[in-house]
Design a protein around this motif. Structure first.
Motif, PDB file in Angstrom:
ATOM      1  N   LYS A  10      -8.343  43.052  50.653  1.00 50.79           N
ATOM      2  CA  LYS A  10      -9.064  43.296  51.035  1.00 50.79           C
ATOM      3  C   LYS A  10      -8.040  43.811  52.057  1.00 50.79           C
ATOM      4  CE  LYS A  10     -12.827  41.359  49.400  1.00 50.79           C
ATOM      5  NZ  LYS A  10     -14.103  41.057  50.170  1.00 50.79           N
ATOM      6  N   ASN A  11      -6.926  43.683  52.283  1.00 51.45           N
ATOM      7  CA  ASN A  11      -5.814  44.214  53.452  1.00 51.45           C
ATOM      8  C   ASN A  11      -4.827  44.800  52.423  1.00 51.45           C
ATOM      9  OD1 ASN A  11      -4.264  42.401  51.851  1.00 51.45           O
ATOM     10  ND2 ASN A  11      -3.129  41.168  53.312  1.00 51.45           N
TER      11      ASN A  11
ATOM     12  N   HIS B 168       2.221  36.714  59.526  1.00 52.46           N
ATOM     13  CA  HIS B 168       2.877  35.733  58.457  1.00 52.46           C
ATOM     14  C   HIS B 168       2.999  34.832  59.055  1.00 52.46           C
ATOM     15  CE1 HIS B 168       6.242  35.628  55.129  1.00 52.46           C
ATOM     16  NE2 HIS B 168       4.892  34.941  55.347  1.00 52.46           N
TER      17      HIS B 168
ATOM     18  N   ALA C 121      10.058  46.442  57.669  1.00 49.28           N
ATOM     19  CA  ALA C 121       8.786  47.020  56.960  1.00 49.28           C
ATOM     20  C   ALA C 121       7.517  46.703  58.286  1.00 49.28           C
ATOM     21  CB  ALA C 121       7.904  45.354  56.072  1.00 49.28           C
ATOM     22  N   HIS C 122       6.404  47.370  57.921  1.00 49.14           N
ATOM     23  CA  HIS C 122       5.333  47.425  58.306  1.00 49.14           C
ATOM     24  C   HIS C 122       4.650  45.799  58.494  1.00 49.14           C
ATOM     25  CE1 HIS C 122       4.875  52.372  59.194  1.00 49.14           C
ATOM     26  NE2 HIS C 122       5.716  52.152  58.063  1.00 49.14           N
ATOM     27  N   PRO C 123       3.936  46.059  60.110  1.00 49.41           N
ATOM     28  CA  PRO C 123       3.699  44.858  59.998  1.00 49.41           C
ATOM     29  C   PRO C 123       1.630  44.875  58.500  1.00 49.41           C
ATOM     30  CG  PRO C 123       3.181  45.733  62.422  1.00 49.41           C
ATOM     31  CD  PRO C 123       3.891  46.661  61.151  1.00 49.41           C
ATOM     32  N   LEU C 124       1.656  43.522  58.344  1.00 52.13           N
ATOM     33  CA  LEU C 124       0.176  43.737  56.925  1.00 52.13           C
ATOM     34  C   LEU C 124      -1.220  44.476  57.726  1.00 52.13           C
ATOM     35  CD1 LEU C 124       1.029  40.174  55.600  1.00 52.13           C
ATOM     36  CD2 LEU C 124       1.282  42.508  54.399  1.00 52.13           C
ATOM     37  N   LYS C 125      -1.828  44.654  56.789  1.00 50.98           N
ATOM     38  CA  LYS C 125      -2.664  45.256  56.993  1.00 50.98           C
ATOM     39  C   LYS C 125      -3.821  45.075  57.903  1.00 50.98           C
ATOM     40  CE  LYS C 125      -2.841  49.525  54.608  1.00 50.98           C
ATOM     41  NZ  LYS C 125      -3.103  50.517  53.785  1.00 50.98           N
ATOM     42  N   PRO C 126      -4.956  44.212  58.267  1.00 52.02           N
ATOM     43  CA  PRO C 126      -6.140  43.595  58.665  1.00 52.02           C
ATOM     44  C   PRO C 126      -7.156  43.474  57.152  1.00 52.02           C
ATOM     45  CG  PRO C 126      -6.389  44.972  60.655  1.00 52.02           C
ATOM     46  CD  PRO C 126      -4.594  45.276  59.322  1.00 52.02           C
ATOM     47  N   VAL C 127      -7.243  41.950  57.284  1.00 50.66           N
ATOM     48  CA  VAL C 127      -8.595  42.405  56.234  1.00 50.66           C
ATOM     49  C   VAL C 127      -9.916  42.925  56.487  1.00 50.66           C
ATOM     50  CG1 VAL C 127      -9.662  41.062  54.667  1.00 50.66           C
ATOM     51  CG2 VAL C 127      -7.790  40.194  54.491  1.00 50.66           C
ATOM     52  N   ILE C 128     -10.211  43.976  55.590  1.00 47.75           N
ATOM     53  CA  ILE C 128     -11.475  44.301  56.118  1.00 47.75           C
ATOM     54  C   ILE C 128     -12.438  44.306  54.905  1.00 47.75           C
ATOM     55  CG2 ILE C 128     -12.643  47.108  56.444  1.00 47.75           C
ATOM     56  CD1 ILE C 128      -9.551  48.253  57.183  1.00 47.75           C
TER      57      ILE C 128
ATOM     58  N   ASN D  43      -5.627  37.108  58.048  1.00 49.59           N
ATOM     59  CA  ASN D  43      -7.043  37.975  57.994  1.00 49.59           C
ATOM     60  C   ASN D  43      -5.951  38.767  58.562  1.00 49.59           C
ATOM     61  OD1 ASN D  43      -8.110  37.164  56.330  1.00 49.59           O
ATOM     62  ND2 ASN D  43     -10.149  36.821  56.520  1.00 49.59           N
TER      63      ASN D  43
ATOM     64  N   SER E 206       3.758  29.852  53.195  1.00 49.35           N
ATOM     65  CA  SER E 206       3.534  31.147  53.975  1.00 49.35           C
ATOM     66  C   SER E 206       2.735  31.812  53.685  1.00 49.35           C
ATOM     67  CB  SER E 206       4.676  31.978  52.716  1.00 49.35           C
ATOM     68  OG  SER E 206       4.873  33.617  53.417  1.00 49.35           O
TER      69      SER E 206
ATOM     70  N   TYR F 212       6.488  41.288  61.839  1.00 54.38           N
ATOM     71  CA  TYR F 212       7.816  43.081  60.979  1.00 54.38           C
ATOM     72  C   TYR F 212       7.735  43.885  61.771  1.00 54.38           C
ATOM     73  CZ  TYR F 212       7.861  39.555  56.834  1.00 54.38           C
ATOM     74  OH  TYR F 212       8.102  38.511  56.277  1.00 54.38           O
TER      75      TYR F 212
ATOM     76  N   ILE G 122      -0.594  34.229  54.637  1.00 60.01           N
ATOM     77  CA  ILE G 122      -0.485  35.281  54.833  1.00 60.01           C
ATOM     78  C   ILE G 122      -2.363  35.191  55.945  1.00 60.01           C
ATOM     79  CG2 ILE G 122      -1.367  38.357  55.022  1.00 60.01           C
ATOM     80  CD1 ILE G 122       1.125  37.312  54.077  1.00 60.01           C
TER      81      ILE G 122
ATOM     82  N   HIS H  75       7.077  41.110  52.659  1.00 59.92           N
ATOM     83  CA  HIS H  75       6.456  39.931  53.249  1.00 59.92           C
ATOM     84  C   HIS H  75       6.754  38.528  52.535  1.00 59.92           C
ATOM     85  CE1 HIS H  75       4.894  43.501  55.302  1.00 59.92           C
ATOM     86  NE2 HIS H  75       5.150  42.894  55.951  1.00 59.92           N
TER      87      HIS H  75
ATOM     88  N   ARG I 172       5.885  34.861  61.594  1.00 62.02           N
ATOM     89  CA  ARG I 172       7.120  36.534  61.197  1.00 62.02           C
ATOM     90  C   ARG I 172       6.970  37.477  61.628  1.00 62.02           C
ATOM     91  NH1 ARG I 172      10.296  33.948  56.471  1.00 62.02           N
ATOM     92  NH2 ARG I 172      11.108  31.854  57.247  1.00 62.02           N
TER      93      ARG I 172
ATOM     94  N   LEU J 271      17.307  35.657  51.546  1.00 58.03           N
ATOM     95  CA  LEU J 271      16.694  36.928  52.757  1.00 58.03           C
ATOM     96  C   LEU J 271      17.531  37.196  53.855  1.00 58.03           C
ATOM     97  CD1 LEU J 271      12.793  36.808  52.384  1.00 58.03           C
ATOM     98  CD2 LEU J 271      13.887  38.367  51.305  1.00 58.03           C
TER      99      LEU J 271
END
Lengths: 93, 98
Positions: A20-21, B24, B90-97, B20, B16, B48, B18, A53, B46, B83
């Motif tokens: 969902k993300n 990260h 990178a763009h930060p991860l999107k929040p969960v919707i 919502n 690791s 990003y 992730i 990530h 971390r 790494l």
């Protein structure tokens, strides 16, 4: 319980889980539980350049509540068996 | 038949997470429960960015509530050592919707 049983049949197949993300993770289905939490092995994120990530992750646990889609291999699906099971479940529920 | 998430194999390993809200967090899994609440030791976040390399923020001993967790990944230390986080953009991860 229908989808729990259904996913148990798919263990060992390669699936892509879209979250969902918008993250999408491809891997071999290792196991599933009653909450439809999914464990994948040999994972690769679909758009690795956009989502670096999880580059160091090869096995992961995905919480069922965050899954949007599970993309299945077409030959991994027996539509007739699914139809029958759904009909039975609909009748019983 | 009501066993918890299959995270037992990851206990005492570096994982690791992730969340919502798109964070990260990396740390050592010390415990978990049926609701996927987890205890993470020696953890760091971390962060990003598209403009500069990955920032690492030390957090320490954390409990992360299960309903805020998206993914728990087994961190492969070898792959992680390869790494170069300072070069990663990178763009930060999107929040969960939901």
């Amino acid at each position: 319980m229908l989808f729990f049983s259904y996913f148990k049949e798919l263990v060992g197949k390669e699936v892509t889980v879209e979250l969902k993300n918008d993250l999408a993770i491809r891997g071999i289905l290792h196991s599933v539980d009653q909450y439809l939490n999914i464990k994948l092995e040999n994972t690769r994120v679909v758009d690795q350049d956009k989502y670096p990530h999880l580059l160091s992750v090869r096995n992961c646990f995905i919480r069922g509540s965050v899954v949007r889609y599970v993309q299945l291999p077409p030959d991994g699906v027996d539509i007739d068996i699914l139809h029958d099971a759904t009909r039975r479940e609909a009748r019983g529920g | 038949m009501s066993y918890g998430p299959g995270l037992q194999s990851l206990i005492d390993q570096t994982i690791s997470v992730i969340t919502n809200d798109g964070r990260h967090i990396v740390g050592i899994l010390k415990g978990f429960d049926q609701a996927t609440n987890i205890i993470l030791d020696e953890s760091h976040e971390r962060v990003y960015s598209t403009k500069e390399g990955v920032q690492q923020l030390v957090l320490g001993l954390y409990i992360i509530r299960g309903d805020n967790i998206s993914v728990v990944g087994e961190l492969d230390e070898e792959l992680d050592a390869n790494l170069d986080l300072s070069k990663l953009r990178a763009h930060p991860l999107k929040p969960v919707i939901h």
